[in-house]
Design an enzyme around this catalytic site. Structure first.
Site, PDB file in Angstrom:
ATOM      1  N   ASP A  16     -13.452 -82.721 -61.590  1.00 11.82           N
ATOM      2  CA  ASP A  16     -13.773 -84.002 -62.150  1.00 11.82           C
ATOM      3  C   ASP A  16     -12.572 -85.188 -61.610  1.00 11.82           C
ATOM      4  O   ASP A  16     -12.106 -85.929 -62.581  1.00 11.82           O
ATOM      5  CB  ASP A  16     -14.034 -84.170 -63.815  1.00 11.82           C
ATOM      6  N   GLU A 186     -24.583 -87.906 -65.981  1.00 14.70           N
ATOM      7  CA  GLU A 186     -23.491 -87.957 -66.663  1.00 14.70           C
ATOM      8  C   GLU A 186     -22.276 -88.773 -65.612  1.00 14.70           C
ATOM      9  O   GLU A 186     -22.574 -89.157 -64.640  1.00 14.70           O
ATOM     10  CB  GLU A 186     -22.779 -86.723 -67.025  1.00 14.70           C
TER      11      GLU A 186
END
Length: 489
Positions: A16, A186
């Site tokens: 991420d 997302e």
């Protein structure tokens, strides 16, 4: 594009990624989940070579991970810089939720977390100077679940007040996916490029269907129209899979790049940080993989100090280690397999194939006193080679696989890792290594986190004042070379 190949720019447990640039300096932060210190921060001048400079949450007073289960904790941070201040937003899952920390220097110290309103995960910040650059407004975006079973999510946004570090004003729903039935929209990031607002998101979940989706609008609040060719980065079908969760950055010369996560299948490494060159097709981003071979640098750590690459599982209430003459781990009642912080120090596995070894000086004085080498995916899933009152014990979680008698005195412990094939071994100092039965460890396959390699000690529920002494910790790679003067595996 057929897919990524080559090495990550940040190997190992580096999922991420989020990036920002200040002048000629790039700063990057990644998720850390249940591991402490939280949210590692890296610096680079060329986007390829990165150096860890600290962690945004490196004090127990700033981060309590007590009781956090595996693959929860700190999800998907975003780092941005505005007006001399770095802002980092993240979500503590199974905790109070979204928060922001700030710093004038990304190496720290960072502020105490300020908790923010709102549901969901994967928060981001966008500082918008507007069409005429007369007024800067900041916006907070995040994803939230609409239907868990169907994987339906939506991207929402509210205004962020940087000086007060809080959200204000109405909420806007910007996006719910590139098509009807889209799953797990997302990782939102907003940018203003050539007067148009670009929304970049991930879609498909963080496994093999992971992808990057783009949409744009004339106004920051929308409506957003998806790219005709969405996903702009389709699911990867090559030596690197699961690519997605991208964040863009522009160089001083005007070129665009993206950092994103990807997975090299076939080992417990999990999600790492890769680099992609961005070109533009009718105003939409086009991703091109950067193929390079990163160096495999052997590690020999004699523990003069404890480097920032060592992690604990959860937030330690107090240091349970000392350094200077090797590493001494205090035997404590806490143990792996409990929702607690055991006497474990670990660092991410960075390559699918590696050889790990350590020298242990420890004589158990009571039943339950154990110490040794650990291969840890999470609190529930790990392999241990421990010295006990009965000799050496090789374990898969609580299950004993092998017991081996050993002589008194120092013992060397090792593991040879080839993908999911793990062969533990032991030796007297200066003696030949003796292999234990090999283990096919596909149960170490990660989802959100990654395998960590480390050192562990416990008194298994009983009070103890004793320590286990590890004189060094060593990692080599099959094609690498050992540090001068050291005889490892």
């Amino acid at each position: 594009m057929t897919g990524f190949s080559g090495d990550p720019v940040l190997p190992g447990f580096r999922p991420d990624p989020s990036i920002c640039r200040v002048g000629s300096d790039y700063y990057l932060v990644t998720s850390s989940f249940e591991w402490f210190p939280g949210l590692p921060v890296f610096h680079s001048r060329d986007l390829v070579n990165w150096r860890r400079i600290g962690s945004a949450l490196d004090r127990a007073s700033r981060l309590d991970l007590a009781g956090i289960p595996p693959s929860r904790g700190l999800f998907a941070p975003t780092i941005r810089h505005h007006d001399g201040l770095f802002h980092l937003v993240c979500t503590l899952m199974d905790g109070p939720g979204h928060f922001v920390v700030t710093a004038t220097d990304p190496a720290g110290p960072w502020s105490q977390p300020q908790w923010l309103d709102g549901e969901g995960f994967d928060p981001s910040l966008f500082f918008d100077d507007g069409p005429d650059r007369s007024e800067v407004r900041a916006w907070f975006t995040a994803a939230r679940v609409v239907d868990e079973n169907a994987g339906r999510t939506e991207i929402w946004m509210r205004e962020y007040l940087p000086l007060e570090r809080r959200l204000t004003g109405p909420e806007y729903v910007l996006w719910s996916g590139s098509r009807p039935g889209a799953r797990w929209s997302e990782a939102p990031h907003l940018y203003r490029i050539d007067g148009t607002y670009l929304l970049l998101t991930a879609e498909g979940g963080t496994d093999v269907d992971h992808s990057v989706v783009a949409a744009r609008a004339d106004h920051v609040t929308g409506p957003y129209e998806g790219a005709p060719g969405n996903p702009v980065l389709p699911p990867a079908r090559g030596p690197v899979t699961c690519t997605g969760h991208a964040d863009l950055v522009q160089t001083p010369s005007g070129d665009w790049w993206a950092v994103l996560l990807g997975v090299r299948p076939g080992s417990g490494i999990g999600r790492e940080t890769f680099l992609s060159r961005i070109t533009w097709d009718d105003g939409w981003p086009a991703f091109s993989p950067v193929r390079h071979t990163g160096p495999r640098r052997p590690l020999h750590d004699a523990f003069a100090t404890l480097s920032a690459d060592w992690n604990t599982l959860g937030t330690p209430p107090a240091p349970f280690w000392t350094t200077g003459d090797g590493l001494r781990l205090r035997l404590r009642p806490e143990r792996l397999g409990e929702r607690t912080t055991p006497s474990l120090l670990a660092r991410p596995q960075e390559q699918p194939d590696c050889d790990v070894s350590t020298e242990l000086r420890f004589a158990p004085a009571a039943p339950g006193e154990e110490a040794g080498l650990a291969v840890v995916l999470d609190d529930d899933t790990h392999l241990l080679l421990l010295r006990t009152t009965e000799g050496l014990s090789l374990r898969h979680g609580p299950q004993v696989l092998v017991r081996v008698p050993v002589s008194q005195g120092p013992v060397r412990l090792g593991v040879r890792i080839r993908g999911f094939h793990h062969t533990f071994s032991h030796a007297a100092p200066g003696g030949a290594w003796q292999d234990l039965p090999a283990i096919e460890a596909s149960f170490l396959a990660p989802l959100f986190t990654s395998v960590q390699l480390g050192l562990y000690a416990t008194s298994n529920g009983r009070p103890s004042t004793r320590h286990a002494h590890f004189t060094w910790f060593h990692i080599t790679y099959p094609s690498g070379q050992e540090p001068p003067g050291h005889r490892g595996r």
